[in-house]
Design a protein around this motif. Structure first.
Motif, PDB file in Angstrom:
ATOM      1  N   ILE A  87      51.995  44.670  29.380  1.00 52.96           N
ATOM      2  CA  ILE A  87      50.737  44.285  30.033  1.00 52.96           C
ATOM      3  C   ILE A  87      50.652  42.773  30.044  1.00 52.96           C
ATOM      4  N   THR A  88      50.653  42.206  31.231  1.00 51.62           N
ATOM      5  CA  THR A  88      50.664  40.746  31.355  1.00 51.62           C
ATOM      6  C   THR A  88      49.479  40.191  32.144  1.00 51.62           C
ATOM      7  N   GLY A  89      48.640  41.083  32.672  1.00 52.81           N
ATOM      8  CA  GLY A  89      47.514  40.586  33.457  1.00 52.81           C
ATOM      9  C   GLY A  89      46.477  41.648  33.724  1.00 52.81           C
ATOM     10  N   ASP A  90      45.361  41.196  34.286  1.00 57.55           N
ATOM     11  CA  ASP A  90      44.248  42.068  34.642  1.00 57.55           C
ATOM     12  C   ASP A  90      44.329  42.485  36.105  1.00 57.55           C
ATOM     13  N   HIS A  91      43.535  43.488  36.437  1.00 56.26           N
ATOM     14  CA  HIS A  91      43.297  43.877  37.830  1.00 56.26           C
ATOM     15  C   HIS A  91      42.793  42.651  38.596  1.00 56.26           C
ATOM     16  N   VAL A  92      43.381  42.373  39.751  1.00 50.45           N
ATOM     17  CA  VAL A  92      42.957  41.245  40.585  1.00 50.45           C
ATOM     18  C   VAL A  92      42.004  41.770  41.653  1.00 50.45           C
ATOM     19  N   PRO A  93      40.784  41.213  41.737  1.00 51.91           N
ATOM     20  CA  PRO A  93      39.823  41.697  42.739  1.00 51.91           C
ATOM     21  C   PRO A  93      40.349  41.527  44.157  1.00 51.91           C
ATOM     22  N   PRO A  94      39.902  42.379  45.079  1.00 53.75           N
ATOM     23  CA  PRO A  94      40.344  42.277  46.473  1.00 53.75           C
ATOM     24  C   PRO A  94      40.026  40.901  47.062  1.00 53.75           C
ATOM     25  N   ASN A  95      40.929  40.428  47.897  1.00 56.53           N
ATOM     26  CA  ASN A  95      40.761  39.177  48.638  1.00 56.53           C
ATOM     27  C   ASN A  95      40.701  37.932  47.752  1.00 56.53           C
ATOM     28  N   ASP A 169      41.325  53.882  39.118  1.00 59.05           N
ATOM     29  CA  ASP A 169      41.316  53.694  40.570  1.00 59.05           C
ATOM     30  C   ASP A 169      39.888  53.584  41.099  1.00 59.05           C
ATOM     31  N   ILE A 170      38.964  54.275  40.449  1.00 62.03           N
ATOM     32  CA  ILE A 170      37.552  54.204  40.842  1.00 62.03           C
ATOM     33  C   ILE A 170      36.833  53.107  40.074  1.00 62.03           C
ATOM     34  N   LYS A 171      37.091  53.013  38.786  1.00 60.00           N
ATOM     35  CA  LYS A 171      36.348  52.066  37.938  1.00 60.00           C
ATOM     36  C   LYS A 171      36.634  50.612  38.301  1.00 60.00           C
ATOM     37  N   ASP A 172      37.881  50.257  38.601  1.00 59.07           N
ATOM     38  CA  ASP A 172      38.199  48.862  38.914  1.00 59.07           C
ATOM     39  C   ASP A 172      37.423  48.346  40.121  1.00 59.07           C
ATOM     40  N   PRO A 173      37.422  49.061  41.270  1.00 61.13           N
ATOM     41  CA  PRO A 173      36.624  48.568  42.388  1.00 61.13           C
ATOM     42  C   PRO A 173      35.125  48.609  42.114  1.00 61.13           C
ATOM     43  N   LEU A 174      34.686  49.572  41.307  1.00 61.88           N
ATOM     44  CA  LEU A 174      33.269  49.600  40.924  1.00 61.88           C
ATOM     45  C   LEU A 174      32.909  48.322  40.169  1.00 61.88           C
ATOM     46  N   CYS A 175      33.768  47.919  39.248  1.00 59.49           N
ATOM     47  CA  CYS A 175      33.529  46.676  38.513  1.00 59.49           C
ATOM     48  C   CYS A 175      33.522  45.472  39.445  1.00 59.49           C
ATOM     49  N   VAL A 178      30.120  45.323  40.979  1.00 59.34           N
ATOM     50  CA  VAL A 178      29.134  44.833  40.008  1.00 59.34           C
ATOM     51  C   VAL A 178      29.291  43.322  39.798  1.00 59.34           C
ATOM     52  N   ILE A 179      30.530  42.844  39.693  1.00 61.04           N
ATOM     53  CA  ILE A 179      30.719  41.424  39.402  1.00 61.04           C
ATOM     54  C   ILE A 179      30.273  40.554  40.572  1.00 61.04           C
ATOM     55  N   GLU A 180      30.354  41.061  41.806  1.00 58.11           N
ATOM     56  CA  GLU A 180      29.839  40.291  42.938  1.00 58.11           C
ATOM     57  C   GLU A 180      28.341  40.061  42.787  1.00 58.11           C
ATOM     58  N   ALA A 181      27.612  41.103  42.390  1.00 53.88           N
ATOM     59  CA  ALA A 181      26.178  40.938  42.129  1.00 53.88           C
ATOM     60  C   ALA A 181      25.952  40.006  40.949  1.00 53.88           C
ATOM     61  N   ALA A 182      26.830  40.097  39.952  1.00 51.77           N
ATOM     62  CA  ALA A 182      26.709  39.234  38.777  1.00 51.77           C
ATOM     63  C   ALA A 182      26.932  37.765  39.139  1.00 51.77           C
ATOM     64  N   TYR A 183      27.869  37.487  40.047  1.00 53.79           N
ATOM     65  CA  TYR A 183      28.087  36.105  40.482  1.00 53.79           C
ATOM     66  C   TYR A 183      26.823  35.541  41.133  1.00 53.79           C
TER      67      TYR A 183
END
Length: 198
Positions: A87-95, A169-175, A178-183
């Motif tokens: 494991i060398t990295g996290d899920h990268v958000p789309p775009n 597969d579901i949780k990562d895009p859900l996060c 959420v993080i877009e609203a958090a920003y």
């Protein structure tokens, strides 16, 4: 990349002991790592009061950069942690437009004598270092969002308890939603990370 091991996709009600269990882990880490750890934070669902979660404490250790990785691995190994090399990295958000190294991390499995813990090491100032602290604080400040997030996780774990990949597969895009609203919330409130938890 998927996280290493999930004991099982068993989401349980919030446990008021979780903050103290984190504090015990953080105290040991702080004593061992000293100034190598710029921050030690309780992250993930167990860090949000009232939020249902897997019974695994997520800990983030923030370092200046990864130049002292060998020293870090030696210290944590002496405490019984196991480096999960694949494991060398996290899920990268789309775009996402930045460098893939912005999402680099080092992950450790907890000692066999310690309660289940995920230990993430991330570099100061990178997006993936800020993400879990902001995500946590946003859910702490927004109980409706926190409750909805818990409902989705519980539904996923109940319907597909043995399918970890499907869960993420579901949780990562859900996060990512959420993080877009958090920003936006962080911008509006001039949010900054508070003091280190440990």
């Amino acid at each position: 990349m998927r996280f290493f091991e999930v004991l099982m996709l068993n989401i349980i009600s919030y446990n008021t002991a979780w903050p103290q269990e984190f504090a015990t882990i953080a105290q040991q880490l702080r004593a061992a790592l000293g100034n190598l750890a710029l921050r030690i934070d309780h992250i993930g669902s167990t860090s949000v009061p009232g939020l249902a979660a897997k019974d695994i404490i997520d800990v983030q250790v923030t370092v200046q950069d990864f130049t002292h990785t060998a020293q870090l691995i030696d210290i944590l190994s002496s405490l019984g942690y196991t480096w999960i090399e694949r494991i060398t990295g996290d899920h990268v958000p789309p775009n996402y437009q930045g460098a893939e190294t912005d999402w680099q991390k080092i992950v450790f499995r907890h000692p066999t004598t310690q309660r289940p813990t995920n230990l993430h090491v991330r570099a100061q100032g990178r997006p993936n270092q800020r993400y879990p602290i902001l995500f946590r604080d946003y859910l702490r400040a927004h109980p409706v969002a926190s409750a909805a997030y818990a409902q989705i996780k519980q539904a996923l774990s109940q319907r597909h308890p043995d399918d970890v990949d499907f869960y993420y597969d579901i949780k990562d895009p859900l996060c990512d939603i959420v993080i877009e609203a958090a920003y936006d919330w962080a911008h509006t409130t001039n949010w900054q990370p508070g003091p280190s938890d440990g």
